[in-house]
Write an enzyme that holds these catalytic residues in place. Sequence first.
Site, short mmCIF file in Angstrom:
data_model
loop_
_atom_site.label_atom_id
_atom_site.label_comp_id
_atom_site.label_asym_id
_atom_site.label_seq_id
_atom_site.Cartn_x
_atom_site.Cartn_y
_atom_site.Cartn_z
N LYS A 11 0.51 -1.14 -0.01
CA LYS A 11 0.08 0.00 -0.08
C LYS A 11 0.70 1.24 -0.22
CE LYS A 11 -3.42 -2.73 2.32
NZ LYS A 11 -4.51 -2.74 2.87
N GLU A 170 -10.73 -10.77 -1.25
CA GLU A 170 -10.53 -9.77 -0.24
C GLU A 170 -11.69 -9.37 0.52
OE1 GLU A 170 -6.29 -8.45 0.02
OE2 GLU A 170 -7.03 -6.97 -0.95
N GLY A 176 -6.98 -4.87 7.26
CA GLY A 176 -6.40 -4.40 8.52
C GLY A 176 -7.32 -3.92 9.28
N SER A 216 -5.83 -9.55 6.74
CA SER A 216 -5.47 -10.01 7.73
C SER A 216 -5.04 -11.50 8.16
CB SER A 216 -6.90 -9.88 9.12
OG SER A 216 -7.08 -8.83 9.39
P1 13P Z 1 -4.52 -6.44 5.42
O1 13P Z 1 -3.38 -8.02 5.71
O2 13P Z 1 -3.34 -5.22 6.55
O3 13P Z 1 -5.60 -7.45 6.60
O4 13P Z 1 -4.31 -6.02 4.32
C1 13P Z 1 -4.91 -6.58 2.68
C2 13P Z 1 -4.94 -6.41 1.87
O5 13P Z 1 -5.89 -5.36 2.27
C3 13P Z 1 -4.11 -6.29 1.36
O6 13P Z 1 -4.53 -6.26 -0.41
#
Ligand code: 13P
Length: 254
Positions: A11, A170, A176, A216
């Site tokens: 990100k 996802e 997150g 996560s």
């Molecule tokens: P997290 O693993 O931080 O939850 O994020 C997942 C994600 O959006 C991967 O593209």
Amino acid sequence: MRKKIVAGNWKMNKTLDEALALTSEVVNMVNDEVTGDVQVILCPPAIYLTTLNKYVENSPKIALAAQNCSDKASGAYTGEISASMLKSIGIEYVVLGHSERREYFGETNAQLAGKVNIALENGLTPIFCCGESLNQRQNEDYIGFVKNQITESLFHLSEEQFGKVVIAYEPIWAIGTGLTASSEQAQEMHAALRAHIAGKYGNEVADNTSILYGGSVGAANAEELFASPDVDGGLVGGASLKSRDFTTIIKARQ
Ligand code: 13P
């Protein structure tokens, strides 16, 4: 046989020095510790792709992805990055339709169909993200909602084109939040999506499609998630920013 994949979506994180350090650590750990057949993909901010490509070029298990590309070929689109630019610097994959891009940048299924097209035309492999919100999971046909994201953005593709796409499921409520889907919840959706793909393109294409889980994923839960038969790997956010955690996740998938 479909590919096992663990992708790390950084990100909008890391300065250049931090990005170099993280990449070096991951390259060393993967080279030293990962013996199995798993494709590792790092998705750093686009500004680092050229530099980081030099760090991973001698590690066949590791490839790079952009986090997005434009749906336009070229021209007066200030701030955008095209699929042909990514290809020209040696990038193989591009993440498309991440829920953060859908939510904060208004990306629609129709626009994503255009991004998928232009990525494939330029020889990039799309990692196409889909997933429902908590509200949708509680109040709607959440499986139907996610199937529809795939129908509207991908089902115009030929069988050959579709065969090049990687899917990442996802659930937005798990991103997150530390709230992971259970392995049963992930398996339920992955199996439903694979059946949906089989209905359009046949069993062989569906069996060969890699479907990743994201939301996560961490060092402690990766093994259990990856044990589900239709979960072919992970798209990892926060835990991909820590080399040791990310390597543990990769080793859980190999
Ligand atoms: P997290 O693993 O931080 O939850 O994020 C997942 C994600 O959006 C991967 O593209």
